[in-house]
Each structure stands twice: as structure tokens, then as C-alpha cells.
Design a protein around this motif. Structure first.
Motif, PDB file in Angstrom:
ATOM      1  N   ILE A 144       0.858  -1.181   0.000  1.00 58.33           N
ATOM      2  CA  ILE A 144       0.000   0.000   0.000  1.00 58.33           C
ATOM      3  C   ILE A 144       0.899   1.238   0.000  1.00 58.33           C
ATOM      4  O   ILE A 144       1.789   1.358   0.846  1.00 58.33           O
ATOM      5  CB  ILE A 144      -0.896   0.006   1.255  1.00 58.33           C
ATOM      6  CG1 ILE A 144      -1.753  -1.265   1.304  1.00 58.33           C
ATOM      7  CG2 ILE A 144      -1.755   1.271   1.312  1.00 58.33           C
ATOM      8  CD1 ILE A 144      -2.341  -1.568   2.665  1.00 58.33           C
ATOM      9  N   GLY A 145       0.695   2.112  -0.942  1.00 58.17           N
ATOM     10  CA  GLY A 145       1.432   3.374  -0.965  1.00 58.17           C
ATOM     11  C   GLY A 145       0.647   4.425  -0.200  1.00 58.17           C
ATOM     12  O   GLY A 145      -0.563   4.561  -0.394  1.00 58.17           O
ATOM     13  N   ILE A 146       1.315   5.133   0.691  1.00 58.80           N
ATOM     14  CA  ILE A 146       0.623   6.174   1.463  1.00 58.80           C
ATOM     15  C   ILE A 146       1.286   7.525   1.169  1.00 58.80           C
ATOM     16  O   ILE A 146       2.495   7.680   1.352  1.00 58.80           O
ATOM     17  CB  ILE A 146       0.677   5.894   2.977  1.00 58.80           C
ATOM     18  CG1 ILE A 146       0.069   4.512   3.290  1.00 58.80           C
ATOM     19  CG2 ILE A 146      -0.069   6.986   3.756  1.00 58.80           C
ATOM     20  CD1 ILE A 146       0.112   4.120   4.757  1.00 58.80           C
ATOM     21  N   LEU A 147       0.490   8.466   0.704  1.00 59.41           N
ATOM     22  CA  LEU A 147       0.990   9.819   0.463  1.00 59.41           C
ATOM     23  C   LEU A 147       0.907  10.584   1.777  1.00 59.41           C
ATOM     24  O   LEU A 147      -0.184  10.757   2.325  1.00 59.41           O
ATOM     25  CB  LEU A 147       0.156  10.507  -0.617  1.00 59.41           C
ATOM     26  CG  LEU A 147       0.063   9.752  -1.957  1.00 59.41           C
ATOM     27  CD1 LEU A 147      -0.876  10.494  -2.915  1.00 59.41           C
ATOM     28  CD2 LEU A 147       1.437   9.580  -2.584  1.00 59.41           C
ATOM     29  N   GLY A 148       2.049  10.991   2.285  1.00 56.10           N
ATOM     30  CA  GLY A 148       2.102  11.675   3.576  1.00 56.10           C
ATOM     31  C   GLY A 148       2.536  10.715   4.663  1.00 56.10           C
ATOM     32  O   GLY A 148       1.993   9.598   4.762  1.00 56.10           O
ATOM     33  N   GLY A 149       3.503  11.129   5.455  1.00 56.19           N
ATOM     34  CA  GLY A 149       4.076  10.225   6.461  1.00 56.19           C
ATOM     35  C   GLY A 149       3.991  10.748   7.877  1.00 56.19           C
ATOM     36  O   GLY A 149       4.846  10.455   8.710  1.00 56.19           O
ATOM     37  N   GLY A 150       2.945  11.499   8.191  1.00 58.90           N
ATOM     38  CA  GLY A 150       2.745  11.998   9.560  1.00 58.90           C
ATOM     39  C   GLY A 150       2.187  10.899  10.456  1.00 58.90           C
ATOM     40  O   GLY A 150       2.250   9.716  10.129  1.00 58.90           O
ATOM     41  N   GLN A 151       1.600  11.326  11.579  1.00 58.88           N
ATOM     42  CA  GLN A 151       1.103  10.321  12.527  1.00 58.88           C
ATOM     43  C   GLN A 151      -0.019   9.469  11.952  1.00 58.88           C
ATOM     44  O   GLN A 151      -0.148   8.294  12.293  1.00 58.88           O
ATOM     45  CB  GLN A 151       0.660  10.960  13.844  1.00 58.88           C
ATOM     46  CG  GLN A 151      -0.484  11.938  13.764  1.00 58.88           C
ATOM     47  CD  GLN A 151       0.017  13.367  13.628  1.00 58.88           C
ATOM     48  OE1 GLN A 151       1.153  13.604  13.211  1.00 58.88           O
ATOM     49  NE2 GLN A 151      -0.823  14.330  13.990  1.00 58.88           N
TER      50      GLN A 151
END
Ligand code: ATP
Ligand code: MG
Length: 358
Positions: free
Chosen positions: A11-18
Motif C-alpha cells: 500500500i502506498g501512502i501519500l504523507g508520512g505523519g502520525q
């Protein structure tokens, strides 16, 4: 027929915050891998994901490589540039889709969408110039709030007007950005519904939470919220209507004002939501797992709640309380691993599990 991505898929997730971090943990629990894409180095989600790509939102090569290396793309925040999505979309499915992003990126489009669905919003008007603000004030009056149409969060990009004399300062605060004037809604309290829609169209909602803001930032969410049975089902039905209208896949947050005239929608967030963090310790399937289930095409959890919970954000110096919270009973700590503490920065949250008094 919907196609389920099997365990081991990426799964690709755009954005790596909490939010990306907690999505990655939930994905790992179900046997999925996550790749994070974030322009900022060392994102909190990077600690728990298989791979991190540090590149700009307009880095053509990095975006194409990222899309080619994952099986589905999702995101943890709604302000992804449309041009970025244009590059990713031909290579890999994006869930939830473009329409949800387009609607929620712009407060004016969002309000039009909600009104067209027959839902109540604050009275509003588009404001692109100081003159238009004067005209909008004649219509909407004060108290009111001028907000930038795009890129606001945690109450940023907003100016409150108590009277027409505040117009010039409010307009200056927008720094020339297109804006929207909203009439101030008189509400008794704020609630939100976190709901999900699966790839095959099923909908599951969590019990609405009651939200307390301070200085424009969410401090606390409590479940159950103070709502009548009728309001509770109204809130959930509104969320379902929004999900269906957007042909949505994933978790969505709907922020509502509780007023004497019924529930008024403040805004929608096309992602997991801070006010849904209580689900981590109040439900068998939390909002993060629910979102992962939806985007890979698995059946949704039912959203049922087994405990009353008070979720409290740990912001800036609240982190000094961590040693005491560690010792407290029925407290679940969730820390984001952010190296630098700053005033107003969300560093973690705690879920206080409320045991029935015996
Ligand atoms: P967040 O990132 O926390 O969702 P945001 O920057 O998107 O915040 P809003 O949700 O629009 O901002 O506003 C933040 C808070 O300000 C709301 O939760 C509410 O308490 C108050 N507020 C915003 N708009 C109105 C309104 N029209 N009437 C009354 N209160 C409002
Ligand atoms: Mg909000």
C-alpha cells in the motif's frame, strides 16, 4: 465483483505523519506492507513502514517509480496537488478517489457539494477581494469567520469578525488567497462521525464522538457524544449519504455542529481523522484498520464500540505528562515519535478507557 489485494501486497501512502504511521501499523497487522511518500525527510510513518520515498510532490520520476512499486495508493492528508494525482492515477488506483479530494480541498466546493446533497451548512459566500468581503458581510453579517478556501488546518488561515470594523484585518490575514466567509454557527457542542465505505459499497460507521477544541486545535474526543437517539442516527445517515455521493472507498470524517435547528456540517475530511483515534481502544477494528480493509478490498469491520473512551491529544508540552500517564490505570498511550517538540504540535494522544462503575 471487487478484487481483493492479498496479504503481502503493498500500500502506498501519500504523507508520512502520525496518520500515515498508524495506518502503516494497522496494515502490518493484516500482513500488508507500506511505502510512504513524503517531501519532508524522516517522517514519523517511516519508522514503521517498509520503505520511505523522500521527494517533492512534483518529482515526476519519483512519483512514477512510487506508483509502479505499490498495488494501491491512499493518503493521510487531503492537500495533495491535483497535478501529482494526474501522474499517479494512470499507474495505480488511488483510494479514496479524485472526487473526494477535489471536494474537500476547497471549502467553497465542499460547501456547495454538501448543500446540493440537502445537508445544512453555515451560511457562506465566496470572497476573492476586499470589496467582495464587504458585500458578503452585508449578506451574512457578524459574527462570522473568513477562511482561506484551501490549505487550512488546525484553525490556520482563519480570521474571526465580530463586526464590520474587523473586515480589513480579516482580509489582510488571507494574504490575497481566495477565501470564504462563513456565518458563525451557534452550536451547543461539536461532534464527528467516522465512517467507512468498502470497495463493494458497504458502509460502516462508528459511534459519533464529541469534540472539544481549544485555540482551533482538537483537544479531546469523547464517546459516547451527547446526542439523542434521533441525532445519532441522523449523523450516521448524513455520513452514509456523503460516502455514497462520492463513490467513496476508505474512512471519512464528518465534523458536525449540534444546533437547535439540527445537525450542521462543518467540514469533511477524506481520511482517517484525529477525532477517530478513540477507536483504537474502543473497538475491535479501529479506524486505521478499517481504512486499510477498505482500500485493499477486504470486508469492513462493523464499527461496534465496547467501551466509553476519552481521547486526549498530547500537544507540545503535554509530553511532560507522559511519565505520569504511563503509570495511570486504563490509559493507552500512542506516541508519534516526533523528534522535536513544538508549541501546538501534536506529539501523541492518550485514550482513557472508562470502566463502568461497579
Ligand atoms: P481542523 O484541522 O481541526 O479540522 P480547520 O482548520 O479545518 O480545523 P475548521 O474545522 O473549519 O478548521 O474550524 C476549526 C474550529 O473552529 C471548528 O471545529 C469550530 O470549533 C470553529 N468553527 C469553524 N467554523 C465555524 C463556524 N462557521 N461557526 C462556528 N464555529 C466555527
Ligand atoms: Mg475542522
Amino acid at each position: 465483483m471487487t478484487e481483493t489485494l492479498g496479504a503481502g501486497s503493498t500500500i502506498g501512502i501519500l504523507g508520512g505523519g502520525q496518520l500515515g504511521r498508524m495506518l502503516s501499523v494497522a496494515a502490518a497487522r493484516l500482513g500488508y506492507r507500506c511505502h510512504i511518500y513524503d517531501p519532508a525527510p524522516l517522517p514519523p510513518a517511516g519508522h514503521v513502514a517498509e520503505k520511505v520515498v523522500t521527494a517533492a510532490w512534483d518529482d515526476l520520476r519519483a512519483l512514477q517509480q512510487f506508483a509502479a512499486s505499490v498495488d494501491v495508493i491512499t493518503f493521510e492528508f487531503e492537500n495533495i496537488p491535483a497535478a501529482t494525482l494526474d501522474l499517479l492515477e494512470p499507474v495505480c488506483p488511488i483510494r479514496p478517489g479524485r472526487q473526494a479530494l477535489a471536494v474537500s480541498q476547497d471549502r467553497l466546493t465542499e460547501k456547495d457539494f454538501l448543500r446540493d446533497l440537502g445537508l445544512q451548512t453555515a451560511p457562506y459566500a465566496a470572497v476573492d477581494t476586499a470589496d467582495e468581503l464587504d458585500a458578503a458581510l452585508l449578506d451574512i453579517g457578524t459574527p462570522s469567520i473568513l477562511k482561506t478556501r484551501r490549505l487550512g488546518y488546525d484553525g490556520k488561515g482563519q480570521a474571526r469578525l465580530q463586526g464590520a470594523q474587523d473586515a480589513a484585518a480579516a482580509w489582510d490575514a488571507m494574504q490575497g488567497a481566495p477565501a470564504i466567509l462563513e456565518g458563525f454557527v451557534t452550536f451547543s457542542h461539536e461532534v464527528s462521525v467516522i465512517a467507512a465505505r468498502g470497495l463493494s459499497g458497504e458502509v460502516a460507521a462508528y459511534d459519533p464522538g464529541e469534540n472539544l477544541h481549544r485555540d482551533g486545535i482538537l483537544r479531546e474526543t469523547r464517546v459516547p457524544a451527547r446526542l439523542t437517539a434521533a441525532q445519532r442516527s441522523d449523523a450516521v445517515l448524513m455520513a452514509a449519504r456523503i460516502l455514497n455521493a462520492l463513490d467513496y472507498v476508505g474512512v471519512l470524517g464528518v465534523e458536525l455542529f449540534v444546533t437547535a435547528q439540527g445537525l450542521v456540517v462543518n467540514e469533511i475530511a477524506p481520511r482517517v481523522h484525529n477525532s477517530g483515534h478513540w477507536t483504537q481502544n474502543g473497538c475491535a477494528v479501529d479506524q486505521f484498520e478499517q481504512h486499510i480493509r477498505a482500500v485493499v478490498g477486504l470486508p469492513l469491520g462493523d464499527g461496534g464500540r465496547y467501551a466509553d473512551v476519552v481521547m486526549e491529544n498530547l500537544i507540545g508540552d503535554d509530553m511532560d505528562r507522559v511519565p505520569d500517564l504511563m503509570k495511570a490505570r486504563d490509559v493507552a498511550l500512542h506516541l508519534y515519535g516526533k523528534p522535536e517538540r513544538r508549541a501546538g504540535r501534536k506529539m501523541g494522544h492518550v485514550n482513557h478507557i472508562q470502566r463502568p462503575k461497579s
